[in-house]
Write a protein that holds these residues in place. Structure first.
Motif, mmCIF file in Angstrom:
data_model
loop_
_atom_site.group_PDB
_atom_site.id
_atom_site.type_symbol
_atom_site.label_atom_id
_atom_site.label_comp_id
_atom_site.label_asym_id
_atom_site.label_seq_id
_atom_site.Cartn_x
_atom_site.Cartn_y
_atom_site.Cartn_z
ATOM 1 N N GLU A 84 0.610 -0.924 -0.217
ATOM 2 C CA GLU A 84 0.157 0.188 -0.436
ATOM 3 C C GLU A 84 0.551 1.757 0.065
ATOM 4 O OE1 GLU A 84 -4.045 -2.441 2.600
ATOM 5 O OE2 GLU A 84 -2.535 -1.390 3.640
ATOM 6 N N ALA A 85 2.125 1.474 0.817
ATOM 7 C CA ALA A 85 3.022 2.760 0.433
ATOM 8 C C ALA A 85 3.424 2.958 -0.415
ATOM 9 C CB ALA A 85 3.486 2.067 1.903
ATOM 10 N N GLU A 86 3.513 1.699 -1.403
ATOM 11 C CA GLU A 86 4.107 1.959 -2.890
ATOM 12 C C GLU A 86 3.475 2.645 -3.916
ATOM 13 O OE1 GLU A 86 6.249 -0.776 -6.214
ATOM 14 O OE2 GLU A 86 6.099 -2.113 -3.740
ATOM 15 N N LEU A 87 1.725 1.990 -3.034
ATOM 16 C CA LEU A 87 1.293 2.803 -4.229
ATOM 17 C C LEU A 87 0.336 3.912 -3.892
ATOM 18 C CD1 LEU A 87 -1.322 -0.502 -4.559
ATOM 19 C CD2 LEU A 87 0.256 0.501 -6.176
ATOM 20 N N LEU A 88 0.242 3.891 -2.465
ATOM 21 C CA LEU A 88 0.634 5.195 -2.014
ATOM 22 C C LEU A 88 1.998 6.630 -2.469
ATOM 23 C CD1 LEU A 88 -2.058 4.443 0.830
ATOM 24 C CD2 LEU A 88 -3.093 5.756 -1.335
ATOM 25 N N ARG A 89 2.872 5.858 -2.245
ATOM 26 C CA ARG A 89 4.309 6.780 -2.544
ATOM 27 C C ARG A 89 4.299 7.114 -0.964
ATOM 28 N NH1 ARG A 89 1.833 9.849 -7.534
ATOM 29 N NH2 ARG A 89 1.481 7.933 -9.106
ATOM 30 N N ARG A 90 3.836 6.550 0.159
ATOM 31 C CA ARG A 90 4.168 6.867 0.943
ATOM 32 C C ARG A 90 5.785 5.520 2.001
ATOM 33 N NH1 ARG A 90 0.547 10.403 2.170
ATOM 34 N NH2 ARG A 90 0.050 11.087 0.257
ATOM 35 N N GLU A 91 5.660 5.736 3.367
ATOM 36 C CA GLU A 91 5.942 5.190 3.531
ATOM 37 C C GLU A 91 5.412 3.533 4.450
ATOM 38 O OE1 GLU A 91 9.163 5.324 4.215
ATOM 39 O OE2 GLU A 91 9.935 7.031 1.810
ATOM 40 N N PRO A 92 5.698 3.043 4.862
ATOM 41 C CA PRO A 92 5.304 1.680 5.419
ATOM 42 C C PRO A 92 5.049 2.476 6.879
ATOM 43 C CG PRO A 92 6.505 0.584 3.768
ATOM 44 C CD PRO A 92 6.756 1.640 4.252
ATOM 45 N N GLY A 93 3.533 1.727 7.490
ATOM 46 C CA GLY A 93 3.634 2.258 9.126
ATOM 47 C C GLY A 93 2.860 3.685 8.338
ATOM 48 N N ASP A 94 2.573 4.847 7.282
ATOM 49 C CA ASP A 94 2.156 6.144 7.578
ATOM 50 C C ASP A 94 0.631 5.649 7.930
ATOM 51 O OD1 ASP A 94 4.670 7.632 6.876
ATOM 52 O OD2 ASP A 94 3.763 7.866 5.498
#
Length: 235
Positions: free
Chosen positions: A189-199
């Motif tokens: 999900e972090a990769e798709l959302l361009r965020r960090e895991p755990g956000d």
């Protein structure tokens, strides 16, 4: 059938004229279904049909007077017809990238929704702001495999609006429920959302049904809390 159709179209035309002319300024709340039914001398079912057309035209945002709804940057969103329609109604410029369209069997979801079939068509998408390409949502829409929808995995969505596909297939939301929680996103999900895991993201689950109670759509969304928030109206 023709009489009912003409009645609701007449109401739609009258209210649309009042809205476009400025007689009903932006943000003004329309009278309730009962009051409109009395004004036009029709049933509440006919009024609902007129309000649905006004909503599809982007002239009104209909939601119940009590309950919870989502805001985007402080602006209320009526997402009964999906995020694209809700955001466009508020003048928010977004673009959507379709990640996958496939047929799925989900026994657990069918049980939760009390459906007789576990077959769905799932459309997986991300949505980003045109201005700065910030991804603001990741969505999975589960639809019944009715004619006009069941062939989506084969032909793809292309440039079509999912809302338009649903309406042409006769999938018109009338009521439903939405649940909102918060959770930390995982690696994919972090990769798709361009965020960090755990956000931290808002996790919304919205189930829509037609006027006769039949299943229309179940949407699971991850919403960026920097832009979206939940508001509860009561009293």
């Amino acid at each position: 059938m023709t009489g009912v159709r003409l009645k609701h179209q007449r109401i739609t035309d009258v209210l649309a004229k009042e809205i476009r002319s400025g007689h009903r300024p932006a943000g003004e709340q329309l009278p309730g279904e009962h009051a409109l039914a009395q004004r036009f001398g029709v049933s509440r079912t006919t009024v609902r049909a007129a309000l649905a057309e006004l909503s599809e035209a982007g002239l009104i945002a209909t939601r119940t007077g009590k309950g919870s709804y989502v805001l985007f940057d402080g602006r209320p969103l009526d997402d009964s017809l999906g995020w694209a329609h809700a955001l466009a109604t508020q003048g928010i410029d977004t673009r959507v990238r379709t990640l996958a369209v496939d047929a799925r069997r989900d026994e657990e979801l069918a049980r939760q929704l009390t459906l007789n079939t576990a077959e769905f068509v799932c459309v997986e998408r991300i949505r980003e702001l045109v201005a700065d390409a910030v991804v603001v949502s990741y969505e999975r829409s589960f639809l019944p495999p009715v004619p006009g929808v069941r062939d989506l995995p084969a032909r793809g969505l292309g440039q079509e609006s999912l809302t338009d596909v649903m309406l042409r297939a006769g999938l018109r939301p009338d009521h439903g429920e939405q649940r909102v929680s918060g959770r930390r996103i995982d690696g994919r999900e972090a990769e798709l959302l361009r965020r960090e895991p755990g956000d931290w993201f808002l996790d919304t689950r919205r189930t829509s049904r037609a006027a006769d109670g039949s299943f229309v759509e179940h949407v699971v969304s991850l919403l960026d809390p920097d832009h979206f928030q939940l508001t509860l109206a009561f009293g």
